[in-house]
Design an enzyme around this catalytic site. Sequence first.
Site, PDB file in Angstrom:
ATOM      1  N   GLN A   1       0.377   4.482  -1.276  1.00 12.15           N
ATOM      2  CA  GLN A   1      -0.140   5.796  -0.925  1.00 12.15           C
ATOM      3  C   GLN A   1      -0.276   5.868   0.601  1.00 12.15           C
ATOM      4  OE1 GLN A   1      -4.031   6.910  -2.436  1.00 12.15           O
ATOM      5  NE2 GLN A   1      -3.511   9.060  -2.428  1.00 12.15           N
TER       6      GLN A   1
ATOM      7  N   GLN B   1       0.896  -1.163   0.000  1.00  7.99           N
ATOM      8  CA  GLN B   1       0.000   0.000   0.000  1.00  7.99           C
ATOM      9  C   GLN B   1       0.929   1.205   0.000  1.00  7.99           C
ATOM     10  OE1 GLN B   1      -3.209   0.821  -0.418  1.00  7.99           O
ATOM     11  NE2 GLN B   1      -2.619   2.945  -0.088  1.00  7.99           N
TER      12      GLN B   1
ATOM     13  N   GLY C   1     -10.502   0.929   1.997  1.00 10.17           N
ATOM     14  CA  GLY C   1     -11.611   0.321   1.283  1.00 10.17           C
ATOM     15  C   GLY C   1     -11.152  -0.125  -0.088  1.00 10.17           C
ATOM     16  N   GLY C   2     -10.444   0.772  -0.733  1.00 10.27           N
ATOM     17  CA  GLY C   2      -9.917   0.450  -2.052  1.00 10.27           C
ATOM     18  C   GLY C   2      -8.718   1.309  -2.347  1.00 10.27           C
ATOM     19  N   MET C   3      -7.918   0.860  -3.291  1.00  7.82           N
ATOM     20  CA  MET C   3      -6.754   1.645  -3.722  1.00  7.82           C
ATOM     21  C   MET C   3      -6.656   1.513  -5.236  1.00  7.82           C
ATOM     22  SD  MET C   3      -4.283   3.631  -2.981  1.00  7.82           S
ATOM     23  CE  MET C   3      -3.405   4.357  -4.358  1.00  7.82           C
ATOM     24  N   GLU C   4      -6.599   2.671  -5.880  1.00  3.58           N
ATOM     25  CA  GLU C   4      -6.726   2.754  -7.332  1.00  3.58           C
ATOM     26  C   GLU C   4      -5.459   2.397  -8.097  1.00  3.58           C
ATOM     27  OE1 GLU C   4      -6.767   5.168  -5.047  1.00  3.58           O
ATOM     28  OE2 GLU C   4      -5.889   7.043  -5.756  1.00  3.58           O
ATOM     29  N   ASN C   5      -4.763   1.354  -7.691  1.00  2.00           N
ATOM     30  CA  ASN C   5      -3.540   0.987  -8.401  1.00  2.00           C
ATOM     31  C   ASN C   5      -3.874   0.733  -9.872  1.00  2.00           C
ATOM     32  OD1 ASN C   5      -1.910   1.101  -6.037  1.00  2.00           O
ATOM     33  ND2 ASN C   5      -2.853  -0.822  -5.389  1.00  2.00           N
TER      34      ASN C   5
ATOM     35  N   HIS D   1     -10.892   7.075 -10.336  1.00  2.00           N
ATOM     36  CA  HIS D   1      -9.497   7.534 -10.205  1.00  2.00           C
ATOM     37  C   HIS D   1      -8.702   7.303 -11.495  1.00  2.00           C
ATOM     38  CE1 HIS D   1      -8.937   8.985  -6.155  1.00  2.00           C
ATOM     39  NE2 HIS D   1      -9.384   7.878  -5.584  1.00  2.00           N
TER      40      HIS D   1
ATOM     41  N   ARG E   1      -9.505  -2.457   8.035  1.00  2.00           N
ATOM     42  CA  ARG E   1      -9.819  -1.235   7.281  1.00  2.00           C
ATOM     43  C   ARG E   1     -10.046  -0.092   8.256  1.00  2.00           C
ATOM     44  NH1 ARG E   1     -15.049  -0.339   3.342  1.00  2.00           N
ATOM     45  NH2 ARG E   1     -14.557   1.815   2.784  1.00  2.00           N
TER      46      ARG E   1
ATOM     47  N   ASP F   1      -0.570  10.568   6.102  1.00  6.15           N
ATOM     48  CA  ASP F   1      -1.638   9.574   6.122  1.00  6.15           C
ATOM     49  C   ASP F   1      -2.966  10.148   6.589  1.00  6.15           C
ATOM     50  OD1 ASP F   1      -0.345   7.375   5.071  1.00  6.15           O
ATOM     51  OD2 ASP F   1       0.614   6.923   6.980  1.00  6.15           O
TER      52      ASP F   1
ATOM     53  N   LYS G   1     -11.038   3.023   8.219  1.00  2.62           N
ATOM     54  CA  LYS G   1     -12.281   3.800   8.261  1.00  2.62           C
ATOM     55  C   LYS G   1     -13.348   3.068   9.074  1.00  2.62           C
ATOM     56  CE  LYS G   1     -16.172   4.716   5.424  1.00  2.62           C
ATOM     57  NZ  LYS G   1     -16.844   4.484   4.156  1.00  2.62           N
TER      58      LYS G   1
ATOM     59  N   GLU H   1      -9.218  13.111  -4.548  1.00  2.00           N
ATOM     60  CA  GLU H   1     -10.337  12.432  -3.877  1.00  2.00           C
ATOM     61  C   GLU H   1     -11.674  13.146  -4.045  1.00  2.00           C
ATOM     62  OE1 GLU H   1     -10.001   9.514  -3.112  1.00  2.00           O
ATOM     63  OE2 GLU H   1      -7.825   9.295  -2.911  1.00  2.00           O
TER      64      GLU H   1
ATOM     65  N   TYR I   1     -12.629  14.600   0.483  1.00  3.46           N
ATOM     66  CA  TYR I   1     -13.598  13.763  -0.240  1.00  3.46           C
ATOM     67  C   TYR I   1     -14.935  14.475  -0.432  1.00  3.46           C
ATOM     68  CZ  TYR I   1     -10.641   9.622   0.279  1.00  3.46           C
ATOM     69  OH  TYR I   1      -9.618   8.720   0.201  1.00  3.46           O
TER      70      TYR I   1
ATOM     71  N   HIS J   1     -15.835   4.474  -7.321  1.00  3.10           N
ATOM     72  CA  HIS J   1     -14.834   5.423  -6.819  1.00  3.10           C
ATOM     73  C   HIS J   1     -13.436   5.084  -7.348  1.00  3.10           C
ATOM     74  CE1 HIS J   1     -13.091   8.195  -3.768  1.00  3.10           C
ATOM     75  NE2 HIS J   1     -12.066   7.361  -3.867  1.00  3.10           N
ATOM     76  N   GLU J   2     -13.027   3.852  -7.152  1.00  7.16           N
ATOM     77  CA  GLU J   2     -11.658   3.485  -7.568  1.00  7.16           C
ATOM     78  C   GLU J   2     -11.512   3.577  -9.087  1.00  7.16           C
ATOM     79  OE1 GLU J   2      -9.753   3.645  -5.235  1.00  7.16           O
ATOM     80  OE2 GLU J   2     -11.114   3.259  -3.574  1.00  7.16           O
TER      81      GLU J   2
HETATM   82  N1  BES Z   1      -6.718   6.596  -2.811  1.00  2.43           N
HETATM   83  C1  BES Z   1      -7.631   6.287  -1.784  1.00  2.43           C
HETATM   84  C2  BES Z   1      -6.988   5.617  -0.593  1.00  2.43           C
HETATM   85  C3  BES Z   1      -5.955   6.465   0.125  1.00  2.43           C
HETATM   86  C4  BES Z   1      -6.140   7.823   0.305  1.00  2.43           C
HETATM   87  C5  BES Z   1      -4.826   5.863   0.633  1.00  2.43           C
HETATM   88  C6  BES Z   1      -5.174   8.576   0.966  1.00  2.43           C
HETATM   89  C7  BES Z   1      -3.874   6.613   1.291  1.00  2.43           C
HETATM   90  C8  BES Z   1      -4.048   7.966   1.458  1.00  2.43           C
HETATM   91  C9  BES Z   1      -8.783   5.432  -2.295  1.00  2.43           C
HETATM   92  O1  BES Z   1      -9.175   5.752  -3.589  1.00  2.43           O
HETATM   93  C10 BES Z   1      -9.974   5.720  -1.440  1.00  2.43           C
HETATM   94  O2  BES Z   1     -10.427   6.844  -1.459  1.00  2.43           O
HETATM   95  N2  BES Z   1     -10.490   4.744  -0.711  1.00  2.43           N
HETATM   96  C11 BES Z   1     -11.683   4.916   0.081  1.00  2.43           C
HETATM   97  C12 BES Z   1     -12.856   4.490  -0.744  1.00  2.43           C
HETATM   98  C13 BES Z   1     -14.167   5.133  -0.418  1.00  2.43           C
HETATM   99  C14 BES Z   1     -14.120   6.633  -0.394  1.00  2.43           C
HETATM  100  C15 BES Z   1     -15.232   4.691  -1.410  1.00  2.43           C
HETATM  101  C16 BES Z   1     -11.517   4.056   1.319  1.00  2.43           C
HETATM  102  O3  BES Z   1     -10.497   3.398   1.463  1.00  2.43           O
HETATM  103  O4  BES Z   1     -12.386   4.071   2.177  1.00  2.43           O
HETATM  104 ZN    ZN Z   2     -10.090   7.671  -3.592  1.00  4.08          ZN
END
Ligand code: BES
Ligand code: ZN
Length: 647
Positions: free
Chosen positions: A175, A173, A302-306, A333, A590, A408, A592, A352, A416, A329-330
């Site tokens: 980012q 991970q 939740g997700g990462m847009e690799n 990106h 996760r 972070d 969040k 975001e 967002y 969302h991903e």
């Molecule tokens: N790029 C982010 C994850 C991220 C942001 C990692 C900042 C490190 C630093 C990813 O696209 C994201 O926003 N994930 C959210 C998804 C949700 C908003 C639908 C998540 O992880 O909750």
């Molecule tokens: Zn995002």
Amino acid sequence: MRLPIMTFWLAAAVAVSGCSRETPQTGDSAPEGSAAPVAAVVEHDPFSYAEPGKVRIDDLALELAMDFDAHTLSGSATYTLDWRDGEARQLVLDTRDLDIDKVTGERGDGKWQDLEFDLAAADSRLGSKLTIQAPDRNPRIRVSYTTSPGASGLQWLTPAMTQGGKQPFMFSQSQQIHARSWVPLQDTPQVRFTYTAHVTSPDDVMVLMSADNDPDASRDGDYRFEMPQAIPSYLLAIAAGDLVFEPISERSGVWAEPDMVKKAVAEFADTEKMIQVTEKLYGPYRWGRYDLLILPPSFPYGGMENPRLTFITPTAIVGDKSLVSLIAHELAHSWSGNLVTFATPKDQWLNEGITSYVENRIVEELYGKDFATMEAAIAQNDLRASLADMDPQAQALAIRPEVEVDADSTYTAVAYDKGAWFLMFLEQRFGREAFDAFLRQYFDDFAFQSVTTSTFADYAGEHLLGKHPGKVTEAELEQWLYEPGIPDSAPVSASTQFDRVDTLRQAWLDGEGLPAKDATDAWTTQEWLHFLDSMPPTLEQAQLAELDAAYGFTGTANGEIAMRWYPLAVRSGYTRANGEIAEFLEKIGRRKLIMPTYAELVKTPEGLALAEQVLEKARAGYHPITTASVERVIAVAKGEAGAPVAE
Ligand code: BES
Ligand code: ZN
């Protein structure tokens, strides 16, 4: 006197951190014939030691061996360099906890010579600056290194921590600034590079990267990857484990552990439709394949847009597709973030916020206006709640250069939800047609470039405010970008479904009994979330027990419900849920989903004791980023650390 937007921002940037004018980098795939505006004034990236004005990595070639016993990656990174400043004789890289073995540089005659280097003492935020002396300005430089078992950007799982239990698992991970813990790099989004990789692993482990994964690749422990599109370092990604592939469409599919893959394909069956909808709105998907990788529950996001391989939490697979906006969302990106990238993590909202807006548009196209409105309303309520106890300085979309932030924790509702709301405001004022055309042009004009808030503000000034006068004032734009709070001009998303939920909740709170079963039977996850979101801060034990008896919130398999119910339970002293709370916090990584419950627990001595106990049990299975967040909340509660950092 009100300064014009750009001058206002730049004045602040110059005063505090200095800034330099850079030639914008046009990637290989920038659309032909489109005159990309030269607007990339790049501010110093406070999260990196790199000096991209002097020299830039154009291409990265990785040669890595994966060791599941030692929990390390070792090998080399070879950079093809673009020496931009005639005076430059040094390459400065970001590293964190890396063991640097040696550094060599290619000479004009093709031979490799040893280069002197200095690895500075570690800074807790930025890691260790690696300074390489290159008196001959070598076109290629190679660093041989080994990662540390505790690398902040990697997680290593034993077979027992996976679903199948047979093979180990690992994933990255990168980012925000964790790529440097597994590859020495110019770890700033101002630099984009193409990459290739040769990775060796145990024979029966499948390795994937944010590159050209082949759905038919044979598992043999020897893998080669190529990423021909230039990406910023935070999109560098790797994962390995017992992974199999199932297609969703020609260009899209799911990689997951065998037990999970069918469920995931069913849940995310709409992915191809999402790609098509987004292409219709914002132009072609430019990355080839779009695959999803389902991670273990310890995945900290939740997700990462690799690119080409979005990483996804298994907590989004709930069986009824109700959390698929995560995929929207991903995927979004692929335009906002991966194509047009923030120049420093301080401009997180450009990634975001725009993505969250696009996400909502995709969701509206696929699932209808009512559903999209419910999701927007949840986000707006969440933002209002977050702002209530947030430092005003952190409430502006554009964080001023002099404000220090933790990399972070730029992950906030402001970037967002306020970001998305700002775009909804622009859409409302300029009309959908004009605004869609604007956004599509923005993605094309800045494709494969890094942008700052001032670039966006200038561009919007010219292409929206200038082109359609009288719709939005410069003062309104400035308020959205640089002021705290929610501007009065914000168009509030009002959901009739939520109005009904509000009425039923209030009736229950007034002692009129729970809603009729056929009303709640038809509720979507979003209605349940709203039902809980607008509860009073605490409830009586009997009320909590009544809700539990009717709806079984305690022990729910839906993490979005759990992240709302458990904090309410803790605040209300409903200790009956403690067993399930502990189980939830131990199993899910996760952030969040789990941090709100930890945050409530640490407020009382008994809760703090439970939090510490849970952390000790969960530690071995937690990702380093999650462990760090939980430790921080506990330390702050015990008075052992400074101010808490937002998650
Ligand atoms: N790029 C982010 C994850 C991220 C942001 C990692 C900042 C490190 C630093 C990813 O696209 C994201 O926003 N994930 C959210 C998804 C949700 C908003 C639908 C998540 O992880 O909750
Ligand atoms: Zn995002």
